[in-house]
Design a protein around this motif. Structure first.
Motif, PDB file in Angstrom:
ATOM      1  N   PRO A   1      37.581   6.549  -2.072  1.00  0.00           N
ATOM      2  CA  PRO A   1      38.817   5.679  -1.611  1.00  0.00           C
ATOM      3  C   PRO A   1      38.411   4.507  -1.556  1.00  0.00           C
ATOM      4  O   PRO A   1      37.842   4.010  -0.460  1.00  0.00           O
ATOM      5  N   GLY A   2      38.658   3.474  -2.131  1.00  0.00           N
ATOM      6  CA  GLY A   2      38.604   2.041  -1.948  1.00  0.00           C
ATOM      7  C   GLY A   2      38.786   1.374  -0.862  1.00  0.00           C
ATOM      8  O   GLY A   2      39.824   1.508  -0.157  1.00  0.00           O
ATOM      9  N   HIS A   3      37.809   0.364  -0.522  1.00  0.00           N
ATOM     10  CA  HIS A   3      38.129  -0.415   0.915  1.00  0.00           C
ATOM     11  C   HIS A   3      38.192   0.694   2.090  1.00  0.00           C
ATOM     12  O   HIS A   3      37.486   1.774   2.264  1.00  0.00           O
ATOM     13  N   GLY A   4      38.880   0.208   3.285  1.00  0.00           N
ATOM     14  CA  GLY A   4      38.867   0.970   4.468  1.00  0.00           C
ATOM     15  C   GLY A   4      38.463  -0.085   5.595  1.00  0.00           C
ATOM     16  O   GLY A   4      37.691  -0.918   5.465  1.00  0.00           O
ATOM     17  N   GLY A   5      38.995   0.354   6.981  1.00  0.00           N
ATOM     18  CA  GLY A   5      39.151  -0.299   7.934  1.00  0.00           C
ATOM     19  C   GLY A   5      39.378  -1.923   8.086  1.00  0.00           C
ATOM     20  O   GLY A   5      40.440  -2.161   7.549  1.00  0.00           O
TER      21      GLY A   5
ATOM     22  N   ILE B   1      31.262   3.263   6.750  1.00  0.00           N
ATOM     23  CA  ILE B   1      30.316   3.067   7.895  1.00  0.00           C
ATOM     24  C   ILE B   1      30.847   3.861   9.112  1.00  0.00           C
ATOM     25  O   ILE B   1      29.938   4.365   9.969  1.00  0.00           O
ATOM     26  N   ALA B   2      32.315   3.670   9.210  1.00  0.00           N
ATOM     27  CA  ALA B   2      32.683   4.123  10.713  1.00  0.00           C
ATOM     28  C   ALA B   2      32.584   5.631  10.537  1.00  0.00           C
ATOM     29  O   ALA B   2      32.585   6.538  11.777  1.00  0.00           O
ATOM     30  N   GLU B   3      32.825   6.334   9.695  1.00  0.00           N
ATOM     31  CA  GLU B   3      32.352   7.859   9.432  1.00  0.00           C
ATOM     32  C   GLU B   3      31.021   8.319   9.482  1.00  0.00           C
ATOM     33  O   GLU B   3      30.653   9.340   9.993  1.00  0.00           O
TER      34      GLU B   3
END
Length: 237
Positions: A44-48, A93-95
């Protein structure tokens, strides 16, 4: 005598129930799942902090995640093993490396890309799908479009064309063709058939409304799933 008649009746009734049950389920029992044994990485593109494209309070990272989660469930129902680079609103990174620290947003975004690449390479999937949403200054453009890397895995082109054809057949609101590109890092690094799916344009008001609608998101996921099935049916034969 009556006792044996009763036993016979019970036996016949049981036999009818068994035969009916087998007939009702024999297709599912004997036919393998359409994507059985297939591993797919969904990105899923992008995030945070990296929200991607946006229009008001509508942000790409949320739409790509929503579509990816629906897609994941649909693919699993077809027998596929699905790995997602992220399952929540944050970045990869967060996950996967939540304790990592970065001095700048740019360095984090670079590390995030590297991590997604690592997941794709280490999981060694049959297919890599990166889900995105398009946006440009001109609001007249619309339509889902699939991209593959010009120098990537040779079957990336066929995967892209298969999903694009499924979009054309299922959504019936685009005549776009799959295109080769060279500037997408993950497509360049993925050693397996890999595509970037631009599910539509946030910059188009009509399509923006569709992209935030759960039923339309399901249609998009259905189209991607059908495209992957069509691709794998040729790939595995």
């Amino acid at each position: 005598m009556k006792r044996w008649i009763m036993v016979g009746v019970i036996f016949l009734c049981s036999l009818v129930v068994v035969i009916y049950g087998v007939n009702a389920s024999e297709k599912k029992f004997f036919m393998p799942d359409e994507l059985g044994g297939v591993k797919i990485v969904i990105d899923p593109g992008h995030g945070g902090l990296d929200g991607g494209a946006s229009s008001g309070d509508i942000v790409e990272r949320d739409i790509t995640l929503s579509i990816a989660l629906i897609l994941s469930k649909q693919l699993e129902k077809k027998g596929a093993t699905v790995i997602m680079t992220r399952k929540q609103g944050g970045d990869a990174i967060a996950e996967h490396s939540p304790t990592d620290k970065f001095l700048t947003i740019r360095s984090r975004k670079l590390a995030d890309l590297k991590l997604r690449e690592k997941i794709a390479v280490n999981e060694n999937p049959d297919v890599f799908i990166s889900v995105h949403v398009n946006s440009i200054p001109d609001d007249r453009w619309r339509g889902a479009q699939v991209f593959y890397h010009v120098g990537g895995h040779p079957n990336g082109e066929f995967l892209a064309k298969s999903i694009q054809q499924s979009f054309r057949n299922s959504l019936k609101n685009t005549d776009r063709e799959a295109l080769a590109i060279s500037g997408v890092y993950l497509l360049k690094k993925a050693p397996m058939p890999a595509v970037l799916v631009e599910t539509g344009f946030l910059s188009n008001s009509e399509e923006r409304a569709l992209l935030t609608d759960s039923k339309y998101q399901e249609k998009i996921a259905n189209a991607i799933t059908k495209g992957i099935i069509d691709f794998m049916s040729v790939e595995m034969n």
